[in-house]
Design an enzyme around this catalytic site. Structure first.
Site, PDB file in Angstrom:
ATOM      1  N   GLY A 114       0.819  -1.196   0.000  1.00  0.00           N
ATOM      2  CA  GLY A 114       0.000   0.000   0.000  1.00  0.00           C
ATOM      3  C   GLY A 114       0.857   1.251   0.000  1.00  0.00           C
ATOM      4  O   GLY A 114       2.056   1.210   0.283  1.00  0.00           O
ATOM      5  N   CYS A 115       0.236   2.381  -0.322  1.00  0.00           N
ATOM      6  CA  CYS A 115       1.003   3.618  -0.473  1.00  0.00           C
ATOM      7  C   CYS A 115       1.479   4.136   0.880  1.00  0.00           C
ATOM      8  O   CYS A 115       2.679   4.352   1.090  1.00  0.00           O
ATOM      9  CB  CYS A 115       0.186   4.662  -1.225  1.00  0.00           C
ATOM     10  SG  CYS A 115      -1.452   4.979  -0.582  1.00  0.00           S
ATOM     11  N   PHE A 116       0.561   4.347   1.808  1.00  0.00           N
ATOM     12  CA  PHE A 116       0.985   4.757   3.148  1.00  0.00           C
ATOM     13  C   PHE A 116       1.960   3.719   3.716  1.00  0.00           C
ATOM     14  O   PHE A 116       2.966   4.063   4.337  1.00  0.00           O
ATOM     15  CB  PHE A 116      -0.220   4.870   4.094  1.00  0.00           C
ATOM     16  CG  PHE A 116      -0.865   6.223   4.136  1.00  0.00           C
ATOM     17  CD1 PHE A 116      -0.121   7.373   4.342  1.00  0.00           C
ATOM     18  CD2 PHE A 116      -2.241   6.361   3.997  1.00  0.00           C
ATOM     19  CE1 PHE A 116      -0.725   8.627   4.409  1.00  0.00           C
ATOM     20  CE2 PHE A 116      -2.854   7.615   4.062  1.00  0.00           C
ATOM     21  CZ  PHE A 116      -2.096   8.735   4.265  1.00  0.00           C
ATOM     22  N   ALA A 117       1.641   2.447   3.499  1.00  0.00           N
ATOM     23  CA  ALA A 117       2.470   1.377   4.047  1.00  0.00           C
ATOM     24  C   ALA A 117       3.902   1.483   3.549  1.00  0.00           C
ATOM     25  O   ALA A 117       4.860   1.314   4.313  1.00  0.00           O
ATOM     26  CB  ALA A 117       1.877   0.014   3.685  1.00  0.00           C
ATOM     27  N   CYS A 151       5.483   4.195   2.412  1.00  0.00           N
ATOM     28  CA  CYS A 151       6.105   5.422   2.916  1.00  0.00           C
ATOM     29  C   CYS A 151       6.520   5.261   4.380  1.00  0.00           C
ATOM     30  O   CYS A 151       7.608   5.674   4.784  1.00  0.00           O
ATOM     31  CB  CYS A 151       5.122   6.578   2.760  1.00  0.00           C
ATOM     32  SG  CYS A 151       5.820   8.202   3.067  1.00  0.00           S
TER      33      CYS A 151
END
Lengths: 341, 341, 341, 341
Positions: free
Chosen positions: D150-153, D155
């Site tokens: 995932g994107c937040f994950a 980052c």
């Protein structure tokens, strides 16, 4: 075409590498398969890493700005302010074999397109070709010196060239165009202060923008007798990149004729694309492309032209010109991923 | 002027209070010194607090939306969609003494400005006055029913009325105007999706915007023989509030004459201000004001007009009309703090 | 309460009227029913119309900036830079009867909250009360001199005061808050350049923001033994107005207890409102309000606080303090229409 | 490494090509030197040109969406919604030799990382490797199926992995991160309405974001005993692309130790770069890079991590994984020009 300096890579020097067009040029050239950057000159940043100024380049290159120059290059890009390009070439010696691509307005008008210089080592003369590939591609291929067009000038000309080329520019032209803030460069100013500019639009230089001269020059190159007014209202936009221009004039062309005329004119040009669909500014941001929408509304021919002011309107077009001058594929290094959103 | 219903406060009912113009009207009326809100009708939100929809109102009012209406009001604001205002008035009975201010386009054109209705309790007729105070102030003061102008229509008319009033509208007019996203209302759509619209500009309805009809109607009201084209290119802007329009036409007026003409025309109007200084959109955001910049450029008269589409272009002007209809100070409740930044 | 100078209107003088807080103060005061502006001082703009600097005021006032001051005023607002307020009061004589409201940080900390001055006409002393009405309302009513709180400081304190007041601040506090660009003022800088800031976020002064001192001072005023860390990460936001802060700490309070605690604490305060609904920054932009959302998440109490940095965080709160000092309704002149969008 | 299907180009199929991650993948793959797009599947857009949906692609490709699929491919990208990837693979037969890269969350958690399917032609099983190259590069090189993070994950993990790898994750972690609107995809919603989101910030899913699970899984993979809380406050940002996360925890590491630890950890990873300079979100927009700033503040280690949610946070990382799986240069096709402004 001049052979390259003993290698397969074009050796490039950049003057004024710390500004916006310089940075954008670097972003292209570090990924260009046929180019090697020899030096990036900046008086104010000599000794600093490129990524200290163009901070997105961190991780991409360990090059530094320099305040010295080498003449062992194939091409010199001038990314300095208007007026400073001419001064630079008058003050600095480069061999005739070094091609020059100037992004300033200094050599764009035919009456100013020559530089005669007297240096210690040599006297000489540089004649500049106006570097709009859609207008002058053959001349650019033969050129040693290029005057790279202005951003508004590129966007507006691409919207009108097919008409001039077919003697269809026979009425007053009405243009409104809005530019992103990068068009105003890196200098701090009240109209580029975030607090002022965010969510704001404003007009400037109505009917008087300096790019009108190069636009008129190009249109008359194609349609000698063109003598109508071009009314141009420039706006400052509340975005950073891109220009959108809407233009119209009275015309006898039908929609089909106009669309065909434009499509044919740009058929062999890889970056300029014609459509009758609705277009919007962000489609071309962070690309070297120009999209042109053509519609007929009653007796008016209505044209929308969009492009990125820093790419097709500056550094991208400069590289496109370099590609043509050195016999490379015109699109080399310029298939840039759009930001899209 | 009809006396108020047994009190010093004007009793107001609002239909369609959950939309953008409804919300903006509420923001004005809850601080209006002479108005009391009797009901805020919304089918979809009946029973909810106003601040559940217009979330900025939290702490300001504990009013709720209702799905019932009272006829014990002095004025009824219709904030419903185009077409729905006429239907509503055909379906619902209000005493003749209740003044109506309709923000839709249903009654703006003279040929549609009357409503004949047959209700259980009464038959009747409502004749609507076009509610642009700078054009029709005296008629508005006498009116029982107001068709509130469109947002683009207000901005463009204010830029052209002084010319029509003095028979100086004698050439084709060229207009480009950009509107904030609130002009498109609350409905979700691809062109109001943040990802699409942020940093984007696009043209829509070029030469065909529906507001051209009311604009032409008003100009001909002042200058009967006006028969020139109005070329209008509307843009979607990447901001939420405000309209900026730039307009020009050939004119024999000098800059001084034009400036004087405009200044005199708007002299007695408290919200519309004329200048020869550079203006920018944000100067009027969140106010009921319109600023007009007038310049002469060669043979062209160049006019920029800016206003807030939701205030002077909708709910603010509706309250201005109410003030006039009820004999209040024209600016009552409308000295609104600009957001400025 | 000192009686007013021979009239029903409070006479106000403003020092530093050309900056952002000065402009915002003017936007409020020209519509304040109980205030008359006596002078607006600006060295750099003396002789110019207010609307030449605060261009949205065009049409609202014909006042000009001046470089002279009158002591025939009731209240003096200092809108000058940090450090300059103290210098100004040391250098300029105002009668003791003139109340002072200082928007700088010069007198906020208790150890610096006094000014002893020696002027030609009088020696004297001014003691400043920290002007956060939700903390010090009674003292403000009696005060002659107010140190107006900082913007971040106001937003963060309003999120934490109810806990300190009830001795519930018993764990480390974790805060992230983002401010609009107006917080950085009118000065041009690279981090306020539109091209840089648009669509950008960045952290600055992590753990070290200067407002932490006044925040700690206030919390200890209510909960003497408070000795936990406040970890504060400030962000620069890509919008012009407003601050949103999210905060959490370990707490034994239930959601219901916390909500009740906050609601009760702010019950008598007209601008600060507590909710358990989701809030978002724009709800309070262009208002003097602060919204606080309180939630319990496992063992963490989670608080969001939003307010307009130029209003509740600066000039609006200054006027709120003035209202209290002069015995006016606390909300007088401060029922400001939200921009909402 | 499986040999390619009889050619030098990797043949790719894309499911769900009309969404944001699908479009972004197409923007990369059409310029990828080693990839040939075999089909782009979309039920809703079958028969349409890619550029009718991803309008920036006009002029780049004449490919059309299709509703049929070919199994003569080397790699299949799944760009469908959460839950739909598993369903798709259960319902559709692809040879085992076809590698799968799934951008949804369906196979990210170890307990869900296997798919057992029963088709007409074959029964089988697909085991998925979590495709974060900085964590699992060797496993990715051997993998046949990738669960793209995932994107937040991505980052957040990139900000914390070096600590976990060195057993330095020994205190509660405090994280706030803000994402661009593209993170919410193409679907229209009230929180992605331009009028609402422009200039707005808001918190959502505080302490409860679904990516916390994959983050914890990865940290425990490196530091088995990690049992501290990760407090994560996600914000919706008023920009379209990018994530900026700020994180801190108590730590005994000095700034020098931390910087060295991070630099060494990412030394061999071409897209993740560590610095002690101030970073800002736009530096990485439209690139596959992640920048990490590491600072020590008193007893807190403070980390900022920035990356583009659609590239390093989705489609760029998917291609990075493809490159690794097929033995290509890890950066192939991913040296993308930053938008920079």
């Amino acid at each position: 075409m001049v052979p390259l300096t003993g290698g397969t890579q074009i050796k490039a020097g950049i003057i004024g590498g710390a500004g916006y067009t310089g940075g954008e040029l670097l972003r292209i050239l570090i990924n260009h398969p046929d180019v090697e950057i020899t030096f990036v000159h900046s008086n104010s940043n000599a000794g600093n890493y490129l990524y200290e100024v163009h901070t997105d380049l961190f991780g991409d290159t360990d090059l530094k700005f320099t305040n010295t120059m080498s003449s062992l290059i194939d091409v010199l890009f001038l990314c300095v302010g208007h007026g400073d390009a001419r001064k630079f070439l008058e003050a600095n010696t480069f061999p005739e074999s070094v091609k020059v691509i100037d992004l300033s307005q200094d050599f764009r008008l035919k009456e100013k397109a020559s530089l005669t210089y007297t240096h210690l080592l040599q006297d000489g003369k540089r004649d500049f070709v106006y570097g709009l590939p859609e207008l002058n591609r053959d001349a650019i291929k033969q050129a040693s010196n290029i005057a790279n067009p202005g951003c508004f000038a590129t966007c507006l000309q691409l919207g009108l060239l097919p008409l001039a080329a077919s003697n269809n520019l026979n009425a007053e032209v009405h243009i409104t165009a809005t530019t992103g803030s990068t068009g105003a460069g890196q200098s701090l100013s009240s109209t580029s202060h975030f607090t002022w500019r965010n969510d704001n639009l404003s007009v400037y230089k109505a009917f008087e923008h300096q790019h009108l001269k190069e636009i008129n020059q190009s249109l008359k190159q194609l349609q000698g007798g063109f003598d109508k007014s071009i009314n141009f209202i420039p706006y400052r936009g509340d975005f950073t990149r891109g220009i959108i221009a809407s233009m119209y004039l009275e015309s006898n062309l039908t929609q089909e004729e106009a669309l065909k005329l434009y499509t044919n004119f740009y058929n062999a040009h890889p970056f300029t694309h014609v459509t009758n669909r609705n277009i919007d500014l962000k489609q071309i941001v962070n690309t070297n492309k120009c999209f042109i929408q053509v519609q007929k509304k009653d007796n008016k021919l209505f044209i929308i032209s969009i492009m990125d002011n820093l790419l097709k309107g500056a550094s991208g077009q400069a590289v496109q010109n370099m590609n043509l001058m050195f016999g490379l594929e015109e699109t080399s290094g310029l298939r840039i991923k759009a930001v899209a959103f």
